[in-house]
Structure formats: structure tokens, C-alpha cells
Design an enzyme around this catalytic site. Structure first.
Site, short mmCIF file in Angstrom:
data_model
loop_
_atom_site.label_atom_id
_atom_site.label_comp_id
_atom_site.label_asym_id
_atom_site.label_seq_id
_atom_site.Cartn_x
_atom_site.Cartn_y
_atom_site.Cartn_z
N GLN A 101 85.42 -23.61 80.13
CA GLN A 101 85.90 -23.38 79.00
C GLN A 101 85.41 -24.03 77.84
O GLN A 101 85.40 -23.34 76.57
CB GLN A 101 87.57 -23.94 79.27
N ARG B 271 68.19 -11.11 48.65
CA ARG B 271 68.84 -12.54 49.04
C ARG B 271 69.99 -12.02 50.02
O ARG B 271 70.34 -12.46 51.14
CB ARG B 271 69.71 -13.19 48.12
N LEU C 77 72.54 -23.37 74.88
CA LEU C 77 73.47 -22.85 75.92
C LEU C 77 72.58 -22.33 77.07
O LEU C 77 72.65 -22.47 78.03
CB LEU C 77 74.43 -21.54 75.45
N TYR D 182 55.86 -9.38 46.97
CA TYR D 182 56.69 -9.78 45.80
C TYR D 182 55.99 -11.30 45.33
O TYR D 182 55.90 -12.14 46.15
CB TYR D 182 57.98 -10.11 46.16
N CYS D 183 55.28 -11.33 44.07
CA CYS D 183 54.41 -12.49 43.68
C CYS D 183 55.21 -13.38 42.46
O CYS D 183 54.85 -12.99 41.31
CB CYS D 183 53.13 -12.18 43.29
N GLU E 194 63.51 -16.85 49.47
CA GLU E 194 64.28 -15.89 48.41
C GLU E 194 65.42 -16.87 47.60
O GLU E 194 66.50 -16.30 47.20
CB GLU E 194 65.41 -14.98 49.21
C1 LIG Z 1 57.30 -18.60 55.10
C2 LIG Z 1 56.99 -18.89 53.76
C3 LIG Z 1 58.08 -19.58 53.15
C4 LIG Z 1 58.35 -19.70 51.39
C5 LIG Z 1 58.30 -18.39 50.87
C6 LIG Z 1 58.86 -18.55 49.50
C7 LIG Z 1 58.68 -17.14 48.78
C8 LIG Z 1 60.01 -16.74 48.07
O1 LIG Z 1 60.79 -17.12 48.69
S1 LIG Z 1 59.83 -15.83 46.69
C9 LIG Z 1 61.47 -16.05 45.72
C10 LIG Z 1 61.87 -17.47 45.75
N1 LIG Z 1 62.10 -17.99 44.60
C11 LIG Z 1 63.47 -17.94 43.87
O2 LIG Z 1 64.37 -17.30 44.58
C12 LIG Z 1 63.50 -18.53 42.61
C13 LIG Z 1 64.54 -19.45 42.62
N2 LIG Z 1 65.07 -20.07 41.28
C14 LIG Z 1 65.90 -18.99 40.50
O3 LIG Z 1 66.47 -18.14 41.05
C15 LIG Z 1 65.94 -19.42 39.20
O4 LIG Z 1 64.99 -19.95 38.46
C16 LIG Z 1 67.31 -20.14 38.67
C17 LIG Z 1 68.41 -19.43 39.39
C18 LIG Z 1 66.97 -21.41 39.10
C19 LIG Z 1 67.47 -20.06 37.36
O5 LIG Z 1 66.57 -20.26 36.28
P1 LIG Z 1 66.61 -20.81 34.93
O6 LIG Z 1 65.41 -21.25 34.65
O7 LIG Z 1 67.72 -21.91 34.75
O8 LIG Z 1 67.03 -19.53 34.25
P2 LIG Z 1 68.49 -18.90 33.77
O9 LIG Z 1 68.72 -19.74 32.24
O10 LIG Z 1 69.43 -19.08 34.49
O11 LIG Z 1 68.23 -17.42 33.19
C20 LIG Z 1 67.01 -17.27 32.27
C21 LIG Z 1 67.55 -15.71 32.00
O12 LIG Z 1 67.46 -14.71 33.26
C22 LIG Z 1 68.81 -14.31 33.38
N3 LIG Z 1 68.94 -14.28 34.81
C23 LIG Z 1 69.38 -15.09 35.49
N4 LIG Z 1 69.62 -14.65 36.70
C24 LIG Z 1 69.79 -13.43 36.74
C25 LIG Z 1 70.28 -12.41 37.52
N5 LIG Z 1 70.34 -12.47 38.78
N6 LIG Z 1 70.18 -11.04 37.19
C26 LIG Z 1 69.96 -10.86 35.83
N7 LIG Z 1 69.69 -11.69 34.94
C27 LIG Z 1 69.38 -13.13 35.34
C28 LIG Z 1 69.79 -15.18 32.49
O13 LIG Z 1 70.87 -14.39 32.12
C29 LIG Z 1 68.84 -15.36 31.61
O14 LIG Z 1 68.90 -14.48 30.45
P3 LIG Z 1 69.12 -14.79 28.73
O15 LIG Z 1 68.13 -15.80 28.49
O16 LIG Z 1 69.27 -13.46 28.22
O17 LIG Z 1 70.49 -15.46 28.90
#
Ligand SMILES: CCCCCCCC(=O)SCCNC(=O)CCNC(=O)[C@H](O)C(C)(C)COP(=O)(O)OP(=O)(O)OC[C@H]1O[C@@H](n2cnc3c(N)ncnc32)[C@H](O)[C@@H]1OP(=O)(O)O
Length: 381
Positions: free
Chosen positions: A277, A241, A336, A122-123, A362
Site C-alpha cells: 500500500q 517553455r 521504486l 537558438y543563440c 529555456e
Molecule cells: C545542456 C545545456 C543547458 C543550458 C542551456 C541554456 C540555453 C537556453 O536555455 S536558451 C534560453 C534561456 N534563456 C532565458 O530564458 C533567458 C532568461 N531571461 C529572461 O527571460 C529575461 O531576461 C527576463 C524575464 C529576466 C526579463 O529581462 P529584463 O532584462 O528585466 O527585461 P524586461 O524589462 O522584462 O523586458 C524588456 C522588454 O522586453 C519585453 N518582453 C519581455 N518578455 C516578453 C515576452 N515574453 N513577450 C514579449 N515581450 C516581452 C518587455 O515588455 C520589455 O519591452 P518594453 O521595453 O517595450 O517595455
């Protein structure tokens, strides 16, 4: 409302627990130390239906629910959180192809993904777009009957070993609405991988950059419509998540169980540790917090299954709560063991290292709080 697992859920949990006990647990410490990605073991998991947990049966999937998946991931993680988490990421991609793909895309990708004959990555994340995912800059430009991709993805699990890369790239304006999702095969000319990162934990799966330099894919690689990529990515993450949260509970449960065995054998001041305990009370708190986290994860998974309006909020709450709880319980289990907990031999320090990253990936737990607080404040607007 029932809080009991059904007979079928007990059966799939026991199947996943057997796999964790027989195939994962005996090898987990060695895989961690050798940074070995056990692709053959993943294929064996695929044979058991764990590569397409919520993919429809007609494409080779197991057609299970998100709640079933949470039960499976908790069980798998008792054997090795790193491998369980990778299987979750693979399933996130397979689930997105099943949910948003064309018949042609499903027929091409899903049967082999479900068997884990092909692995998936997942990229989304980039070096300068982590929590602010909508700021991503990888570009896909339409060119004749295809798209040309340029950019780099960071922290990609399984990169280099996966056959399929689900790449979120910009096809339009800045912000979330300009992002599209592409199914990019490993043999795409112009696709390459960075070095394997040196990490604190999660060593049994590779984490590498995915680099695209004039990487050309056919138009048929687009998932859904242009501009839908961000929403697809977010919908995929809701389920991802919950799975990661379940992996934290499983890892912490394994650490607690190891601590209980140790405390029944180790003597100090003339009695075994489990007779003190102060330590008994600590065990009680650890078990209570884990049970609360498990119940919360099942609640959020059920909301996702029901298509509930507040599912995203519940998934964010449960992910934050369960990954924080899981880390704390595993860290308490290490304590522990005293000094032995700090040694690799007992496998507890590995669980602590593995679970630490669940508070970051995530979506960091700070992003989970952002999602929850936006929803709470929006409720009163
Ligand atoms: C060992 C390695 C360690 C590191 C590994 C790292 C790799 C990973 O973990 S991969 C993934 C991790 N990344 C993330 O989880 C990203 C985190 N960020 C986010 O989730 C989002 O950017 C977040 C929640 C901050 C919101 O962003 P933001 O830019 O404010 O967008 P937002 O305005 O809320 O939403 C934009 C649109 O998407 C839609 N949307 C947002 N969330 C959802 C959802 N859950 N379901 C459906 N639609 C959604 C909104 O409704 C909106 O739609 P519309 O424009 O039609 O109203």
C-alpha cells in the site's frame, strides 16, 4: 471550455507516440551512451511534419496550435526527452522565422527547416549573460550592405550540426532595446564552434559554443527591425517553455510506466511490489501530480493560442511547475526500482538526468518565478 483532446489531437498524439515507441525509445539509451545526435531520425520526424509544427502550411509547415504542440512534445518525450527537446528548440526557431521573417526569408529557410533537412539553433545565451539575457555582448555592426558579427554564444543546442543559427546580437544601446536578431547560415565565414560539452544528461544532442569572428552576413539576414531582437527572443521562449514543460511530463510519464511494469513483476516479502500500500499511494501521488502538470501546461498553451494578455505569466508558471514535477516524479520512479533504477539498463536514470536540465534551460525556474512575481506585484500596483 473542454478538457478533452479533439479527435485530431488524439490522432497527432498517437502518431507522435508511435514515432516515440518505434524510432526513439529503442535507441535512446545507446544514443545517450555514445553521445550520438541522430540526424537521420530527426529527418524522419521532419517527414511526419514535426519540423514546422506551427509554421504556416504554404511554407511547408503543419500549422498546428501551441496546444497541439504540447500534446506532440509530451508524446515524443516518452521515447526520448533529449530528442523531443531538441525538436522543440528547432521548432522555436522555425516558428520565429515564420512569425517575424520576410517573404524572402520564409521562402529560403522554412521548407527545408520544416522537413528537418536543415536543423536550427537558438543563440541567445552567452558566458556572462544567461538569466540576464539583455546583458548580452555579441555585437553586430552595420558595414555597407551587411553586418559584421563578433562575440560568442554559449550552451547552444545542435551547434555544429544546424544549418541555421538565430543569433541575438547588439546593434544599439545597452539593455533589451539595443538587441537585434539575425539568421546566420552555418557556412558564414568567421563562424565556428566550441567543443561538445560533457553533460550530466541531454547527451544525444550536441551543446557547443557558437563563435563569431568578423562573421559577415547580408542586411537581409536581419529578422524584423533593428532593436526587436529581445522581444522576438522572449516571444519565442514563451512557446519554447511550454514545449519543454510538456517534454518533462512525457519523460516522467515514461518513467512512471516503466516503474509500474517493474512493480508488477518484482517480488519482495512474498508479493509483487504493486501489492504494497505504501508504494500504491506513492504511485497515486505521482500520477496525480503529473495530471495536474499536464492540465496546467494545456491551460498555458491555450492562453498562448488565444493571444491572452497573461500568456507569458501562465507559460512561466506552467514551465516552473511541470519541470519541477516531472523531475520529482521521474526521480521517485527511479526509487521504486531500488538499486536497478540506478543502472543504465532500465533507462530510468537517463530520464532523471535528462529532466534535470529542464529546470535550468529555456529560463531557469528562478527566472520563471521572477516573471510570475513581477506580474503579481504589478497587478497590485
Ligand atoms: C545542456 C545545456 C543547458 C543550458 C542551456 C541554456 C540555453 C537556453 O536555455 S536558451 C534560453 C534561456 N534563456 C532565458 O530564458 C533567458 C532568461 N531571461 C529572461 O527571460 C529575461 O531576461 C527576463 C524575464 C529576466 C526579463 O529581462 P529584463 O532584462 O528585466 O527585461 P524586461 O524589462 O522584462 O523586458 C524588456 C522588454 O522586453 C519585453 N518582453 C519581455 N518578455 C516578453 C515576452 N515574453 N513577450 C514579449 N515581450 C516581452 C518587455 O515588455 C520589455 O519591452 P518594453 O521595453 O517595450 O517595455
Amino acid at each position: 471550455m473542454s478538457f478533452e483532446l479533439t479527435e485530431d489531437q488524439v490522432a497527432i498524439r498517437d502518431m507522435a507516440l508511435s514515432f516515440a515507441r518505434d524510432e526513439l525509445a529503442p535507441n535512446a539509451v545507446e544514443w545517450d551512451q555514445k553521445k550520438h545526435f541522430p540526424v537521420e531520425t530527426l529527418r524522419a520526424a521532419g517527414e511526419l511534419g514535426m519540423g514546422g509544427i506551427y509554421v504556416a502550411e504554404d511554407h511547408g509547415g503543419s500549422a498546428l496550435s501551441r496546444l497541439d504542440a504540447a500534446v506532440i512534445f509530451e508524446a515524443l518525450s516518452q521515447g526520448c526527452p533529449t530528442i523531443a527537446s531538441y525538436i522543440s528548440i528547432h521548432n522555436m526557431v522555425a516558428g520565429m522565422v515564420d512569425r517575424f521573417g520576410t517573404d524572402e526569408q520564409k521562402a529560403h529557410w522554412l521548407p527545408k527547416l520544416c522537413r528537418m533537412e536543415w536543423l536550427a539553433s537558438y543563440c541567445l545565451t552567452e558566458a556572462n549573460a544567461g538569466s540576464d539575457a539583455a546583458a548580452l555582448r555579441t555585437r553586430a555592426v552595420r558595414d555597407g550592405d551587411g553586418y559584421v558579427l563578433n562575440g560568442a554564444k554559449q550552451f547552444i543546442s545542435g551547434a555544429g550540426s544546424s544549418e541555421l543559427y538565430l543569433v541575438m546580437a547588439r546593434t544599439g544601446e545597452d539593455g533589451p532595446g539595443g538587441i537585434s536578431a539575425f539568421l546566420v547560415p552555418r557556412d558564414t565565414p568567421g563562424l565556428s564552434f566550441g567543443a561538445n560539452e560533457h553533460k550530466m544528461g541531454w547527451n544525444a544532442q550536441p551543446t557547443r559554443a557558437v563563435i563569431m569572428e568578423d562573421a559577415r552576413v547580408p542586411a537581409s539576414a536581419l529578422l524584423g527591425q533593428e532593436g526587436m531582437g529581445f522581444k522576438f527572443a522572449m516571444k519565442g521562449l514563451d512557446g519554447g517553455r511550454i514545449n519543454i514543460a510538456a517534454c518533462s511530463i512525457g519523460g516522467a510519464q515514461a518513467a512512471l510506466d516503466k516503474a509500474l511494469t517493474y512493480m508488477s513483476e518484482r517480488k519482495a516479502f512474498g508479493q509483487t511490489l504493486d501489492r504494497f500500500q505504501a508504494l500504491q499511494f506513492r504511485i497515486a501521488d505521482m500520477a496525480t501530480e503529473l495530471e495536474a502538470a499536464r492540465t496546467f501546461v494545456h491551460r498555458a498553451a491555450s492562453a498562448l493560442d488565444a493571444g491572452a494578455k497573461d500568456a507569458t505569466r501562465l507559460c512561466a508558471m506552467a514551465k516552473r511547475f511541470a519541470t519541477d514535477t516531472g523531475f520529482e516524479v521521474a526521480n521517485d520512479a527511479l526509487q521504486l526500482f531500488g538499486g536497478y533504477g540506478y543502472l543504465a539498463d532500465y533507462g530510468v536514470e537517463k530520464i532523471v538526468r535528462d529532466l534535470r536540465v529542464h529546470q535550468i534551460l529555456e529560463g531557469t525556474n528562478e527566472v520563471m518565478r521572477l516573471i510570475v512575481s513581477r506580474s503579481e506585484i504589478g497587478r497590485m500596483a
